[in-house]
Design a protein around this motif. Structure first.
Motif, PDB file in Angstrom:
ATOM      1  N   LEU A 144      74.715 -14.679 -19.564  1.00  0.00           N
ATOM      2  CA  LEU A 144      75.773 -13.279 -19.090  1.00  0.00           C
ATOM      3  C   LEU A 144      76.411 -12.770 -20.286  1.00  0.00           C
ATOM      4  O   LEU A 144      76.569 -13.074 -20.779  1.00  0.00           O
ATOM      5  N   ILE A 145      76.482 -11.086 -19.759  1.00  0.00           N
ATOM      6  CA  ILE A 145      76.993 -10.826 -21.133  1.00  0.00           C
ATOM      7  C   ILE A 145      78.172 -10.443 -21.443  1.00  0.00           C
ATOM      8  O   ILE A 145      79.285 -10.092 -20.210  1.00  0.00           O
ATOM      9  N   ARG A 146      78.644 -10.390 -22.641  1.00  0.00           N
ATOM     10  CA  ARG A 146      81.086 -11.002 -22.570  1.00  0.00           C
ATOM     11  C   ARG A 146      80.739  -9.597 -24.279  1.00  0.00           C
ATOM     12  O   ARG A 146      79.920  -9.053 -24.110  1.00  0.00           O
ATOM     13  N   SER A 147      82.426  -9.510 -23.505  1.00  0.00           N
ATOM     14  CA  SER A 147      82.596  -7.832 -24.822  1.00  0.00           C
ATOM     15  C   SER A 147      81.729  -8.422 -25.449  1.00  0.00           C
ATOM     16  O   SER A 147      81.318  -9.878 -27.227  1.00  0.00           O
ATOM     17  N   THR A 148      81.149  -7.468 -26.540  1.00  0.00           N
ATOM     18  CA  THR A 148      80.505  -7.296 -27.854  1.00  0.00           C
ATOM     19  C   THR A 148      81.872  -6.697 -29.222  1.00  0.00           C
ATOM     20  O   THR A 148      81.703  -7.618 -30.030  1.00  0.00           O
ATOM     21  N   GLY A 149      82.800  -6.081 -28.561  1.00  0.00           N
ATOM     22  CA  GLY A 149      84.060  -6.322 -29.261  1.00  0.00           C
ATOM     23  C   GLY A 149      84.211  -4.669 -30.119  1.00  0.00           C
ATOM     24  O   GLY A 149      84.888  -4.298 -31.152  1.00  0.00           O
ATOM     25  N   HIS A 150      83.312  -4.137 -29.476  1.00  0.00           N
ATOM     26  CA  HIS A 150      82.888  -2.996 -30.192  1.00  0.00           C
ATOM     27  C   HIS A 150      82.640  -1.946 -28.932  1.00  0.00           C
ATOM     28  O   HIS A 150      82.967  -2.271 -28.030  1.00  0.00           O
ATOM     29  N   CYS A 151      83.503  -0.701 -29.184  1.00  0.00           N
ATOM     30  CA  CYS A 151      83.934   0.071 -28.045  1.00  0.00           C
ATOM     31  C   CYS A 151      82.221   1.111 -28.176  1.00  0.00           C
ATOM     32  O   CYS A 151      81.602   1.296 -29.578  1.00  0.00           O
ATOM     33  N   TYR A 152      81.394   0.854 -26.819  1.00  0.00           N
ATOM     34  CA  TYR A 152      80.691   1.668 -26.966  1.00  0.00           C
ATOM     35  C   TYR A 152      80.063   2.942 -27.140  1.00  0.00           C
ATOM     36  O   TYR A 152      79.549   3.978 -27.913  1.00  0.00           O
ATOM     37  N   SER A 153      80.974   4.276 -26.713  1.00  0.00           N
ATOM     38  CA  SER A 153      82.149   5.698 -27.417  1.00  0.00           C
ATOM     39  C   SER A 153      81.239   5.589 -28.844  1.00  0.00           C
ATOM     40  O   SER A 153      80.560   6.534 -29.505  1.00  0.00           O
ATOM     41  N   SER A 154      82.832   5.051 -29.354  1.00  0.00           N
ATOM     42  CA  SER A 154      82.966   5.078 -31.556  1.00  0.00           C
ATOM     43  C   SER A 154      81.925   4.525 -31.970  1.00  0.00           C
ATOM     44  O   SER A 154      81.917   4.077 -33.193  1.00  0.00           O
ATOM     45  N   GLY A 155      82.060   2.922 -31.568  1.00  0.00           N
ATOM     46  CA  GLY A 155      81.362   1.874 -32.687  1.00  0.00           C
ATOM     47  C   GLY A 155      82.522   1.156 -32.814  1.00  0.00           C
ATOM     48  O   GLY A 155      82.123   0.084 -34.301  1.00  0.00           O
ATOM     49  N   LYS A 156      83.918   2.067 -32.816  1.00  0.00           N
ATOM     50  CA  LYS A 156      84.993   1.187 -33.574  1.00  0.00           C
ATOM     51  C   LYS A 156      84.710  -0.542 -32.795  1.00  0.00           C
ATOM     52  O   LYS A 156      85.011  -1.116 -31.666  1.00  0.00           O
ATOM     53  N   LEU A 157      85.515  -1.343 -33.939  1.00  0.00           N
ATOM     54  CA  LEU A 157      86.102  -2.722 -33.915  1.00  0.00           C
ATOM     55  C   LEU A 157      86.804  -2.998 -32.613  1.00  0.00           C
ATOM     56  O   LEU A 157      88.037  -1.730 -33.083  1.00  0.00           O
ATOM     57  N   LEU A 158      86.944  -3.195 -31.457  1.00  0.00           N
ATOM     58  CA  LEU A 158      88.102  -3.507 -31.188  1.00  0.00           C
ATOM     59  C   LEU A 158      88.516  -5.010 -31.489  1.00  0.00           C
ATOM     60  O   LEU A 158      87.607  -5.875 -31.472  1.00  0.00           O
ATOM     61  N   GLU A 159      89.964  -5.687 -31.469  1.00  0.00           N
ATOM     62  CA  GLU A 159      90.922  -6.082 -32.349  1.00  0.00           C
ATOM     63  C   GLU A 159      90.409  -7.051 -31.270  1.00  0.00           C
ATOM     64  O   GLU A 159      91.298  -7.107 -30.020  1.00  0.00           O
ATOM     65  N   PRO A 160      90.520  -8.228 -31.662  1.00  0.00           N
ATOM     66  CA  PRO A 160      91.218  -9.401 -30.668  1.00  0.00           C
ATOM     67  C   PRO A 160      92.397  -9.438 -29.973  1.00  0.00           C
ATOM     68  O   PRO A 160      93.622  -8.578 -30.614  1.00  0.00           O
ATOM     69  N   GLY A 161      92.630  -9.327 -29.164  1.00  0.00           N
ATOM     70  CA  GLY A 161      94.424  -8.771 -28.392  1.00  0.00           C
ATOM     71  C   GLY A 161      94.497  -7.391 -27.612  1.00  0.00           C
ATOM     72  O   GLY A 161      95.207  -7.635 -26.800  1.00  0.00           O
ATOM     73  N   GLU A 162      93.745  -6.082 -28.132  1.00  0.00           N
ATOM     74  CA  GLU A 162      93.441  -5.184 -27.881  1.00  0.00           C
ATOM     75  C   GLU A 162      92.777  -4.580 -26.741  1.00  0.00           C
ATOM     76  O   GLU A 162      92.481  -5.598 -26.047  1.00  0.00           O
ATOM     77  N   ARG A 163      93.924  -3.709 -25.893  1.00  0.00           N
ATOM     78  CA  ARG A 163      93.569  -3.265 -25.125  1.00  0.00           C
ATOM     79  C   ARG A 163      92.300  -2.923 -24.865  1.00  0.00           C
ATOM     80  O   ARG A 163      92.072  -1.475 -25.552  1.00  0.00           O
ATOM     81  N   CYS A 164      91.482  -2.747 -23.693  1.00  0.00           N
ATOM     82  CA  CYS A 164      90.644  -1.740 -23.413  1.00  0.00           C
ATOM     83  C   CYS A 164      89.797  -1.817 -22.202  1.00  0.00           C
ATOM     84  O   CYS A 164      90.157  -2.991 -21.110  1.00  0.00           O
ATOM     85  N   ILE A 165      88.561  -0.969 -22.143  1.00  0.00           N
ATOM     86  CA  ILE A 165      88.235  -0.728 -20.234  1.00  0.00           C
ATOM     87  C   ILE A 165      86.030  -1.155 -20.624  1.00  0.00           C
ATOM     88  O   ILE A 165      86.156  -1.397 -21.446  1.00  0.00           O
ATOM     89  N   ALA A 166      86.458  -2.557 -19.320  1.00  0.00           N
ATOM     90  CA  ALA A 166      84.990  -2.989 -19.470  1.00  0.00           C
ATOM     91  C   ALA A 166      84.561  -2.882 -18.389  1.00  0.00           C
ATOM     92  O   ALA A 166      84.952  -2.068 -17.393  1.00  0.00           O
ATOM     93  N   VAL A 167      83.431  -1.653 -18.635  1.00  0.00           N
ATOM     94  CA  VAL A 167      82.573  -1.149 -17.349  1.00  0.00           C
ATOM     95  C   VAL A 167      80.817  -2.117 -17.055  1.00  0.00           C
ATOM     96  O   VAL A 167      80.706  -2.509 -17.715  1.00  0.00           O
TER      97      VAL A 167
END
Length: 115
Positions: free
Chosen positions: A10-33
């Motif tokens: 099961l794939i969990r969050s990569t911790g990166h934005c798929y669109s920009s490649g930006k690192l998503l920091e722990p605790g940061e809100r994001c959209i899971a798709v």
């Protein structure tokens, strides 16, 4: 943990934005798709930063999405809340789909709704 009936993990969050490649920091809100994979019954999970999502970036074959947080390292979220409206929407989108993975997914969603 593996996907229902699939040897792939099961794939969990990569911790990166798929669109920009930006690192998503722990605790940061994001959209899971969830996106439908070409020539497969499985879904792929990808994440978007809130900014990228609000700018209108969307993947092809989008199936569903929800707002979440990148998990803190070494911590499990004990207060996971599940949006019943989202689950009902997922359940109805999978209605009538006879692929085994999709049937298994509907079963797990139904169990979550029964809780």
């Amino acid at each position: 943990m593996t996907r229902f009936g699939s040897p792939q993990p099961l794939i969990r969050s990569t911790g990166h934005c798929y669109s920009s490649g930006k690192l998503l920091e722990p605790g940061e809100r994001c959209i899971a798709v969830l996106v439908e994979q070409e020539n497969s019954d499985n879904f792929l999970r990808i994440d978007y930063s809130i900014t990228a999502w609000e700018e209108g970036n969307r993947p092809p074959k989008l199936f569903s999405f929800w707002k979440t947080r990148i998990p803190l390292e070494g911590k499990k979220d004990k207060n996971i809340s599940i949006d019943n409206d989202l689950l009902l929407d997922l359940l109805s989108r999978l209605e009538g789909d006879s692929r085994s993975f999709r049937i298994s997914f509907r079963y797990v969603i139904a169990l979550a709704l029964l809780r």
